[in-house]
Design an enzyme around this catalytic site. Sequence first.
Site, mmCIF file in Angstrom:
data_model
loop_
_atom_site.group_PDB
_atom_site.id
_atom_site.type_symbol
_atom_site.label_atom_id
_atom_site.label_comp_id
_atom_site.label_asym_id
_atom_site.label_seq_id
_atom_site.Cartn_x
_atom_site.Cartn_y
_atom_site.Cartn_z
ATOM 1 N N ASP A 1 99.778 66.412 4.562
ATOM 2 C CA ASP A 1 99.898 67.856 4.468
ATOM 3 C C ASP A 1 100.291 68.274 3.061
ATOM 4 O O ASP A 1 101.427 68.084 2.650
ATOM 5 C CB ASP A 1 100.974 68.298 5.482
ATOM 6 N N ASP B 1 95.786 73.897 1.180
ATOM 7 C CA ASP B 1 96.655 73.289 2.187
ATOM 8 C C ASP B 1 95.880 72.381 3.134
ATOM 9 O O ASP B 1 95.234 72.844 4.066
ATOM 10 C CB ASP B 1 97.345 74.416 2.966
#
Length: 487
Positions: A98, A314
């Site tokens: 992430d 992201d």
Amino acid sequence: MGPARSPAAAAAAAVVVVVLVLASVAAADNMVLKVHHRFEGRRERLGDMRSHDARRHGRLLSAVDLPLGGKGAPTDTGLYFAKIGIGTPSKDYYVQVDTGSDIFWVNCIGCDKCPKKSDLGVDLTLYDPKGSSTADLVTCDQDFCTSTYHTLLPGCKPDMLCEYKLSYGDGSTTSGYFVEDNVQLDQVTGNLRASSSNSSVIFGCAAQQSGGLGTSSAALDGILGFGQANSSMLSQLASSGKVKKVFAHCLDSVNGGGIFAIGEVVQPRVNTTPLVPDQAHYNVVMKAVEVGGDYLELPTDIFSSGDGKEAIIDSGTTLTYLPSDVYNPLMEKIMAQQPGLELHTVEEQFSCFQFVGSVDDGFPVVKFHFNGSLALAVYPHDYLFQYRDNIWCVGFMSGEMQSKDGKDITLLGDLVLSNKLVLYDLENQTIGWVDYNCSSNITVKDEESGATYAVGAHDIGSSSKLVSLRISAVLPLLVGVLYTFML
Ligand SMILES: *[C@@H]1O[C@H](CO)[C@@H](O)[C@H](O)[C@H]1NC(C)=O
Ligand SMILES: *[C@@H]1O[C@H](CO)[C@@H](O)[C@H](O)[C@H]1NC(C)=O
Ligand SMILES: *[C@@H]1O[C@H](CO)[C@@H](O)[C@H](O)[C@H]1NC(C)=O
Ligand SMILES: *[C@@H]1O[C@H](CO)[C@@H](O)[C@H](O)[C@H]1NC(C)=O
């Protein structure tokens, strides 16, 4: 650092809040205290440990190959994950990668509501600090804790643990305490060759979950935050001189898995755009949106910099979220190519339509333009995902990501980042990408010898297609709001 705007959050990634947990430090539960006792006397200051570690492993890690699995579409696994070894003896853990959050954490022994099984074709393991001879607990007076919270926690006493609580954009939370242990990373030592190497890293030992993190059938052992804060694993490895702060991913939405490597990538070369300075995460300035060769007419200040209007990159988010002022003209233009199509809302969330044939022939390429002449070309097979036979849904979402002051945020997730080599160069504060075959190899440089080595693709886990069943499980993870760090 001051109040840093955190990125957003969606598919279980993108951490948003690191909350001070003073009260619970004092009220640490039995398990925590018991574990702590076992390690008393073995505690060292972080600085001591770092220099100790540097002496023990003087060698640079340099380039690291992180085996990747998963697939980004909501109808597939909806996320990408990596395998990482922790502890002595080492056990394997599967963690979501992430770039929208900073903290690395894994589910720990005795955890309340941690998932036990996963549908992603991987075995879940609870980390047990007592079962690892190299584990140490991190206390609230250690440098890592005071610098993560930018203060000495009030009421901190020498034997108290450094606790954390993270809130994600979908409302799920995870909390626990920090531990330090050996993490085994695959150091690149030759062409398509790597050997396991120990590094001491501080990460979270999750004692409690709530929301989607505890129940999702796409369960994993934890999340590996690749944000640029000092608390991230990457920053820790860099500050002990083991790696440069450069990494790359190539997410393969065709075959699953792909490449995730730490180190300087020499092939392919990428064009870059500067990162917006002083942001916790990866923010870039978007300039324009082009659909099938035509530029959208957008309000002039829609992407102005320094106003929380940057786009956030992201990898922990599945879809792409756009301000409604961008989304509406974009969708209009995309759909203009197929005037007969009727849009339906599926699962109360996705805009879907029936279409037979090749979507790449039927729909336009969307290009997002950024500062520095960098464009992100998103092909129809990337921004559309197949819900069922002949039913396709759009991976762009409107106005659901908002900053604390209510502004719509642009968040670019997995779907649009896949099938590209995306290079995060934190040394030079740039990010860049190039269309790439993520089933092929990239070339990285070994800092110590200057040699360049090929790093190949991986696809760990079975990541079988779960089709529509997955949607409802992933859905709750897709909606989010932004928080800011409390300190
Ligand atoms: C992060 O670490 C660097 C180098 O160790 C230091 O200069 C900087 O102040 C730290 N940043 C924060 C926000 O603590
Ligand atoms: C990592 O360190 C542990 C403890 O020192 C050692 O037993 C193990 O063999 C090391 N593993 C590697 C891959 O170096
Ligand atoms: C940073 O930019 C310089 C100059 O363009 C380049 O030589 C260097 O390789 C870059 N650093 C990394 C880590 O790629
Ligand atoms: C991507 O690379 C793999 C491995 O080299 C190769 O088998 C495959 O044909 C390539 N795909 C495309 C579309 O070129």
